[in-house]
Design a protein around this motif. Structure first.
Motif, PDB file in Angstrom:
ATOM      1  N   ARG A 141     -18.712  -7.941  -8.824  1.00 44.78           N
ATOM      2  CA  ARG A 141     -17.514  -7.642  -9.094  1.00 44.78           C
ATOM      3  C   ARG A 141     -17.667  -8.071 -11.041  1.00 44.78           C
ATOM      4  O   ARG A 141     -16.748  -7.697 -11.591  1.00 44.78           O
ATOM      5  CB  ARG A 141     -15.860  -8.931  -8.976  1.00 44.78           C
ATOM      6  CG  ARG A 141     -15.107  -7.800  -8.695  1.00 44.78           C
ATOM      7  CD  ARG A 141     -14.874  -6.399  -8.247  1.00 44.78           C
ATOM      8  NE  ARG A 141     -14.200  -5.734  -7.985  1.00 44.78           N
ATOM      9  CZ  ARG A 141     -13.682  -5.073  -8.514  1.00 44.78           C
ATOM     10  NH1 ARG A 141     -14.683  -3.770  -9.250  1.00 44.78           N
ATOM     11  NH2 ARG A 141     -11.880  -4.080  -8.115  1.00 44.78           N
ATOM     12  N   THR A 152      -1.861   2.592  -7.553  1.00 46.08           N
ATOM     13  CA  THR A 152      -2.820   2.796  -8.293  1.00 46.08           C
ATOM     14  C   THR A 152      -2.636   4.723  -8.149  1.00 46.08           C
ATOM     15  O   THR A 152      -2.865   5.077  -9.673  1.00 46.08           O
ATOM     16  CB  THR A 152      -4.082   3.389  -6.776  1.00 46.08           C
ATOM     17  OG1 THR A 152      -4.283   1.846  -6.119  1.00 46.08           O
ATOM     18  CG2 THR A 152      -5.338   4.147  -7.075  1.00 46.08           C
ATOM     19  N   GLY A 202     -11.934   0.613 -10.740  1.00 44.06           N
ATOM     20  CA  GLY A 202     -11.536   0.594  -9.579  1.00 44.06           C
ATOM     21  C   GLY A 202     -11.196  -0.702  -8.223  1.00 44.06           C
ATOM     22  O   GLY A 202     -12.008  -1.481  -8.726  1.00 44.06           O
ATOM     23  N   GLN A 203     -11.185  -0.198  -7.540  1.00 45.09           N
ATOM     24  CA  GLN A 203     -10.754  -0.860  -6.047  1.00 45.09           C
ATOM     25  C   GLN A 203     -12.169  -1.767  -5.447  1.00 45.09           C
ATOM     26  O   GLN A 203     -12.397  -2.795  -4.978  1.00 45.09           O
ATOM     27  CB  GLN A 203     -10.371  -0.410  -4.696  1.00 45.09           C
ATOM     28  CG  GLN A 203      -7.898  -0.286  -5.562  1.00 45.09           C
ATOM     29  CD  GLN A 203      -7.419   0.019  -4.324  1.00 45.09           C
ATOM     30  OE1 GLN A 203      -8.487   0.098  -2.832  1.00 45.09           O
ATOM     31  NE2 GLN A 203      -6.279   0.923  -4.776  1.00 45.09           N
ATOM     32  N   TYR A 204     -12.757  -0.840  -5.736  1.00 50.04           N
ATOM     33  CA  TYR A 204     -14.293  -1.868  -5.410  1.00 50.04           C
ATOM     34  C   TYR A 204     -15.787  -1.482  -6.091  1.00 50.04           C
ATOM     35  O   TYR A 204     -15.040  -0.273  -7.155  1.00 50.04           O
ATOM     36  CB  TYR A 204     -14.516  -0.791  -4.161  1.00 50.04           C
ATOM     37  CG  TYR A 204     -13.987  -0.884  -3.092  1.00 50.04           C
ATOM     38  CD1 TYR A 204     -14.114  -1.449  -1.840  1.00 50.04           C
ATOM     39  CD2 TYR A 204     -13.270   0.588  -3.254  1.00 50.04           C
ATOM     40  CE1 TYR A 204     -12.837  -1.618  -0.712  1.00 50.04           C
ATOM     41  CE2 TYR A 204     -12.068   0.190  -1.290  1.00 50.04           C
ATOM     42  CZ  TYR A 204     -11.937  -0.504  -0.781  1.00 50.04           C
ATOM     43  OH  TYR A 204     -10.721  -0.985   0.206  1.00 50.04           O
ATOM     44  N   THR A 207     -10.422  -7.553  -4.558  1.00 54.55           N
ATOM     45  CA  THR A 207     -10.007  -7.651  -3.286  1.00 54.55           C
ATOM     46  C   THR A 207     -11.073  -8.004  -2.990  1.00 54.55           C
ATOM     47  O   THR A 207     -12.138  -8.051  -2.635  1.00 54.55           O
ATOM     48  CB  THR A 207     -10.198  -6.004  -3.321  1.00 54.55           C
ATOM     49  OG1 THR A 207      -8.770  -5.754  -3.267  1.00 54.55           O
ATOM     50  CG2 THR A 207      -9.786  -6.035  -1.364  1.00 54.55           C
ATOM     51  N   ASN A 213       0.856  -0.998   0.096  1.00 54.66           N
ATOM     52  CA  ASN A 213       0.149   0.089   0.187  1.00 54.66           C
ATOM     53  C   ASN A 213       1.171   1.307   0.394  1.00 54.66           C
ATOM     54  O   ASN A 213       1.855   1.546   0.811  1.00 54.66           O
ATOM     55  CB  ASN A 213      -1.151  -0.416   1.622  1.00 54.66           C
ATOM     56  CG  ASN A 213      -2.243  -0.884   1.685  1.00 54.66           C
ATOM     57  OD1 ASN A 213      -2.143  -1.399   0.016  1.00 54.66           O
ATOM     58  ND2 ASN A 213      -2.444  -1.441   2.401  1.00 54.66           N
ATOM     59  N   THR A 237      -3.117  -4.437 -11.048  1.00 56.89           N
ATOM     60  CA  THR A 237      -2.669  -4.229  -9.539  1.00 56.89           C
ATOM     61  C   THR A 237      -3.195  -4.688  -9.181  1.00 56.89           C
ATOM     62  O   THR A 237      -4.761  -5.397  -8.807  1.00 56.89           O
ATOM     63  CB  THR A 237      -2.664  -2.983  -9.239  1.00 56.89           C
ATOM     64  OG1 THR A 237      -4.071  -2.116  -8.497  1.00 56.89           O
ATOM     65  CG2 THR A 237      -2.581  -0.863 -10.323  1.00 56.89           C
ATOM     66  N   THR A 238      -2.268  -5.492  -8.109  1.00 52.48           N
ATOM     67  CA  THR A 238      -2.955  -6.704  -7.387  1.00 52.48           C
ATOM     68  C   THR A 238      -1.707  -6.368  -6.133  1.00 52.48           C
ATOM     69  O   THR A 238      -0.413  -6.556  -5.920  1.00 52.48           O
ATOM     70  CB  THR A 238      -3.013  -8.239  -8.379  1.00 52.48           C
ATOM     71  OG1 THR A 238      -3.121  -8.750  -7.276  1.00 52.48           O
ATOM     72  CG2 THR A 238      -1.586  -8.371  -8.310  1.00 52.48           C
ATOM     73  N   ASP A 242      -7.979  -2.111 -10.788  1.00 55.17           N
ATOM     74  CA  ASP A 242      -7.262  -1.239  -9.665  1.00 55.17           C
ATOM     75  C   ASP A 242      -7.459  -2.610  -8.411  1.00 55.17           C
ATOM     76  O   ASP A 242      -8.203  -2.251  -8.448  1.00 55.17           O
ATOM     77  CB  ASP A 242      -7.259  -0.572  -9.051  1.00 55.17           C
ATOM     78  CG  ASP A 242      -6.477   0.484  -8.062  1.00 55.17           C
ATOM     79  OD1 ASP A 242      -5.204  -0.568  -8.275  1.00 55.17           O
ATOM     80  OD2 ASP A 242      -6.634   1.700  -8.216  1.00 55.17           O
ATOM     81  N   GLU A 243      -6.720  -3.941  -8.149  1.00 59.98           N
ATOM     82  CA  GLU A 243      -7.080  -4.672  -7.054  1.00 59.98           C
ATOM     83  C   GLU A 243      -8.281  -4.851  -7.429  1.00 59.98           C
ATOM     84  O   GLU A 243      -8.944  -5.113  -6.372  1.00 59.98           O
ATOM     85  CB  GLU A 243      -6.896  -3.976  -5.503  1.00 59.98           C
ATOM     86  CG  GLU A 243      -5.167  -3.960  -5.881  1.00 59.98           C
ATOM     87  CD  GLU A 243      -5.297  -3.250  -3.888  1.00 59.98           C
ATOM     88  OE1 GLU A 243      -5.828  -3.755  -3.526  1.00 59.98           O
ATOM     89  OE2 GLU A 243      -4.047  -2.707  -3.957  1.00 59.98           O
TER      90      GLU A 243
END
Length: 327
Positions: free
Chosen positions: A142, A44, A83-85, A164, A39, A191-192, A160-161
């Motif tokens: 997702r 990101t 994105g991440q979410y 997750t 992190n 990214t992960t 991006d991840e």
């Protein structure tokens, strides 16, 4: 086009904080580049710069053949971003989410509905298509989010991840779907923090640390950079371990290493099959009771820990020392 993504000297500063410092990237068309890092390493930030959500403070980048600063509109029309979410409207159904997005992207209502049906089928969401997205499981949301990224048939996809919080089965399903997009010619920058995810999906990997690129290469190249394959041998007793260490000394290319907490040893493999055969034969003729015999390769975990520890060591050496203290 040979490279779908190119960046040279890419940097981003927030006041006194250098979030990204002179990053160089090249991603071949139709391939997957995995960005690894803890992190705050700059992953990101890199995605946001390449997706035109931020402007760099130094360097330049091209995505799908267009400059991210001078031609952001052209870039945006050719990319998808997850994105991440999951960013879906939970009050709308899955079908409505996709059709609405297609309409907003000016596909036309009929084309938007047609593309939505195509993606619902491709992502195994047809049975849930008319349910509100708020009732979907995490894995389904997702998948819907990824489908939404593809509504305009982008040539470059930023993830991006993307997995997750997903369970292993949902994660594997999403991996397969990403791989299918690559087979169709889409270029992916991923990214992960899941190292097995990068190992499974990425053709090449770039390791970030403190806003800089620390290493890059194929997964196998990076693994080989931190050590050779090893043969792990577990034996029954301490006496067996002593006999094994004595017997294997002449046949191993490097001194066998005993385990500190169990009856086991490891042998470095320089001549893969030759060493394995010699070790097995020697242990048999020496009367050693072997419980387990396994081949161990360096993993991306080993690569990541090696590079970040190396970076931390360098940083500590360069840090100013208190008065009276010598490095």
């Amino acid at each position: 086009m040979e490279f779908a993504i190119q960046a040279a000297g890419l940097g981003k500063r927030y006041g006194d904080h250098q979030a990204l410092a002179g990053v160089n990237l090249q991603v071949r068309t139709g391939s997957v580049l995995g960005l690894l890092g803890h992190n705050g390493a700059g992953k990101t930030t890199t995605v946001r710069l390449l997706a035109t959500l931020l402007e760099p403070t130094s360097g330049h980048a091209m995505v799908a053949g267009y400059d991210v600063v001078k031609q952001p509109r052209e870039v945006r029309s050719r990319i998808g971003l997850a994105g991440q979410y999951a960013a879906v409207d939970e009050l709308l159904t899955g079908r409505e989410n996709l059709a609405l997005l297609g309409t907003l992207l000016r596909l036309g209502r009929r084309a938007a509905r047609s593309r939505a049906e195509e993606l619902l089928a491709a992502f195994d969401l047809e049975e849930a298509a008319d349910r509100p997205a708020g009732t979907y499981s995490g894995g389904m949301r997702r998948r819907l989010d990824l489908a939404a990224c593809l509504i305009a048939s982008p040539t470059v996809l930023f993830l991006d991840e993307p997995t997750t919080g997903l369970d292993p089965a949902s994660r594997m399903t999403l991996w397969q779907m990403v791989r299918e997009q690559v087979r169709q010619g889409v270029t992916v920058l991923l990214t992960t923090q899941y190292l097995e995810e990068a190992d499974f999906l990425a053709d090449r990997i770039t390791v970030f640390d403190k806003g800089q690129v620390r290493a890059e290469g194929t997964p196998e190249e990076l693994k080989r950079s931190v050590g050779d394959e090893r043969l792990e041998v577990s034996v029954a007793t301490q006496d067996d371990l002593a006999r094994a260490l004595y017997a294997l000394g002449p046949v191993a290319h490097a001194t066998p290493r005993p385990s500190e907490d169990r009856h086991a040893l490891s042998v470095t493999l320089t001549d893969r099959l030759g060493t394995i055969s010699a070790v097995a034969s020697t242990l048999r003729t020496s009367g050693v009771q072997v419980l387990d015999f396994a081949l161990q390769k360096p993993s991306l975990d080993d690569v990541f820990f090696h590079l970040t520890q190396q970076s931390n060591s360098t940083h500590q050496q360069q840090a100013p020392q208190p008065e009276g203290v010598r490095a």
